[in-house]
Design a protein around this motif. Structure first.
Motif, mmCIF file in Angstrom:
data_model
loop_
_atom_site.group_PDB
_atom_site.id
_atom_site.type_symbol
_atom_site.label_atom_id
_atom_site.label_comp_id
_atom_site.label_asym_id
_atom_site.label_seq_id
_atom_site.Cartn_x
_atom_site.Cartn_y
_atom_site.Cartn_z
ATOM 1 N N LEU A 1 12.718 -4.277 28.181
ATOM 2 C CA LEU A 1 12.123 -2.965 27.925
ATOM 3 C C LEU A 1 12.953 -1.819 28.510
ATOM 4 N N PHE A 2 13.962 -2.170 29.327
ATOM 5 C CA PHE A 2 14.782 -1.137 29.973
ATOM 6 C C PHE A 2 15.287 -0.086 28.976
ATOM 7 N N ASN A 3 15.672 -0.544 27.798
ATOM 8 C CA ASN A 3 16.240 0.374 26.800
ATOM 9 C C ASN A 3 15.331 1.544 26.482
ATOM 10 N N LEU A 4 14.038 1.306 26.595
ATOM 11 C CA LEU A 4 13.086 2.378 26.277
ATOM 12 C C LEU A 4 13.233 3.564 27.229
ATOM 13 N N LEU A 5 13.791 3.289 28.410
ATOM 14 C CA LEU A 5 13.921 4.373 29.394
ATOM 15 C C LEU A 5 15.007 5.373 29.016
ATOM 16 N N SER A 6 15.772 5.096 27.981
ATOM 17 C CA SER A 6 16.784 6.079 27.563
ATOM 18 C C SER A 6 16.200 7.149 26.634
ATOM 19 N N TYR A 7 14.900 7.049 26.324
ATOM 20 C CA TYR A 7 14.269 8.070 25.473
ATOM 21 C C TYR A 7 13.293 8.935 26.269
ATOM 22 N N PRO A 8 13.280 10.231 26.014
ATOM 23 C CA PRO A 8 12.308 11.100 26.692
ATOM 24 C C PRO A 8 10.937 11.022 26.018
ATOM 25 N N ALA A 9 10.377 9.814 25.973
ATOM 26 C CA ALA A 9 9.100 9.625 25.274
ATOM 27 C C ALA A 9 7.950 10.203 26.088
ATOM 28 N N ASN A 10 6.893 10.590 25.390
ATOM 29 C CA ASN A 10 5.761 11.258 26.043
ATOM 30 C C ASN A 10 4.512 11.047 25.191
#
Ligand SMILES: *Cc1c(COP(=O)(O)O)cnc(C)c1O
Length: 330
Positions: A1-10
């Protein structure tokens, strides 16, 4: 799931309505909520909730809903209730009465009866615990309802703080019930306790019909403003989703059966070693007399007054228990 941390999701705003922002994990969040709604038998067409920043926020949300429904309501909570509650009550400016606890950490229903009967004109808002912090005491929803019925109280609200118990009791056969069919109107569960999310989070569930009276539409984010936080973590719902998919109901059941076994083992071994330890039925928390500072610091034991406890989470093994006992006997 680390890859998800490269997006500024909110996940700003309501998980059930799509916002303008677009980069979010709402679909995952809604699946997580569905899973918990089923676990607690929420009416399938009348529940709402979201992934919070932790148990405190879920408790705040439940109390906030209760206050909007019953502005003149009085909050009743036991002595053993988590410290976040007095903070929440102060922030929400709610009237409150602390009820005595029994020695095992459970609410004293006789005292609840006496307190409610003195304040009969105000709708009671019952803040019940499914696992108090120190002794893992469980408040009995049936007993609470008996008190309310006996006093012929027409309107009341029950919120359950199930920070720990929310993820243990539903997987233990014969354990006390606190689902939505029992008359509970909102629930707060922790995501970083039994599920073990590395980032603090929680789940709050409530009846949608109640939430409708609180939510306000906000044009700017294109979503309903029904949550305590504005911008919300989009990563933690995926962590929870992943844990649910990985374990499933049966996986959690097996995990928690192991925790109960460890706790039973701990009580037995402590007592054999001459240390007066005990636990509540269906609990995974073992309570014993407060040891000296060195042992508490070494094992990061939570202590309060003359007590200490060990919560037998999945990483606590029988070997861990044996080691602690060895240290306690020195
Ligand atoms: C841990 C806990 C909470 C809330 O904790 P957070 O740190 O906000 O997640 C609330 N109630 C009980 C009984 C708890 O054990």
């Amino acid at each position: 799931l680390f890859n998800l941390l490269s997006y500024p999701a909110n996940n700003v705003g309501d998980p059930f309505s799509s916002g303008y922002y677009g980069l979010d994990s709402r679909d995952f969040e809604v699946e997580v909520l569905e899973w918990f709604a089923k676990l607690y038998k929420a009416p399938s067409d009348n529940y709402w909730g979201y992934v919070t920043n932790g148990g405190t926020e879920g408790n705040m949300y439940g109390l906030y809903l209760a206050r909007e429904l019953y502005p003149k309501g009085v909050v009743y909570y036991s002595q053993d209730t988590h410290y976040s509650v007095s903070k929440n009550i102060r922030m929400l400016n709610m009237e409150h009465i602390m009820v005595k606890s029994r020695r095992n950490g459970e609410m004293d229903y006789n005292d609840l009866h006496d307190m409610i009967s003195t304040w009969r004109s105000a709708p009671p808002i019952i803040f019940a615990n499914m696992g108090t912090t120190m002794k893992e005491g469980f408040d009995d929803i049936d007993q609470i309802k008996k008190v309310l019925n006996k006093l012929a109280i027409p309107e009341y609200y029950i919120h359950v703080d199930a920070a720990l118990g929310g993820m243990t009791l539903p997987f233990i056969d014969g354990s006390p019930k606190f689902d939505f069919t029992t008359g509970v109107q909102s629930l707060s569960i922790s995501g970083h306790k039994m599920i073990g999310s590395p980032i603090p989070c929680g789940i709050v569930l409530a009846l949608k019909s109640n939430v409708g009276r609180v939510a306000r539409a906000v044009e700017y984010v294109g979503s309903l403003d029904s949550t305590v936080s504005g911008s919300r973590n989009a990563f933690t719902p995926v962590l929870l989703w992943y844990a649910i998919k990985e374990n499933g109901f049966n996986g959690f059941k097996k995990l928690i059966r192991g925790c109960v076994r460890t706790a039973d083992y701990a009580v037995k071994k402590f007592n054999e070693a001459g240390i007066n330890a005990w636990k509540n039925d269906y609990a995974i928390t073992v309570v014993f007399p407060r040891p000296n500072e060195d042992v508490s610091i070494k094992w990061k034991l939570a202590v309060q007054d003359n007590m200490a406890h060990i919560i037998c989470m999945p990483h606590v093994t029988k070997d861990t228990i044996d080691e602690i006992i060895k240290d306690l006997k020195i």
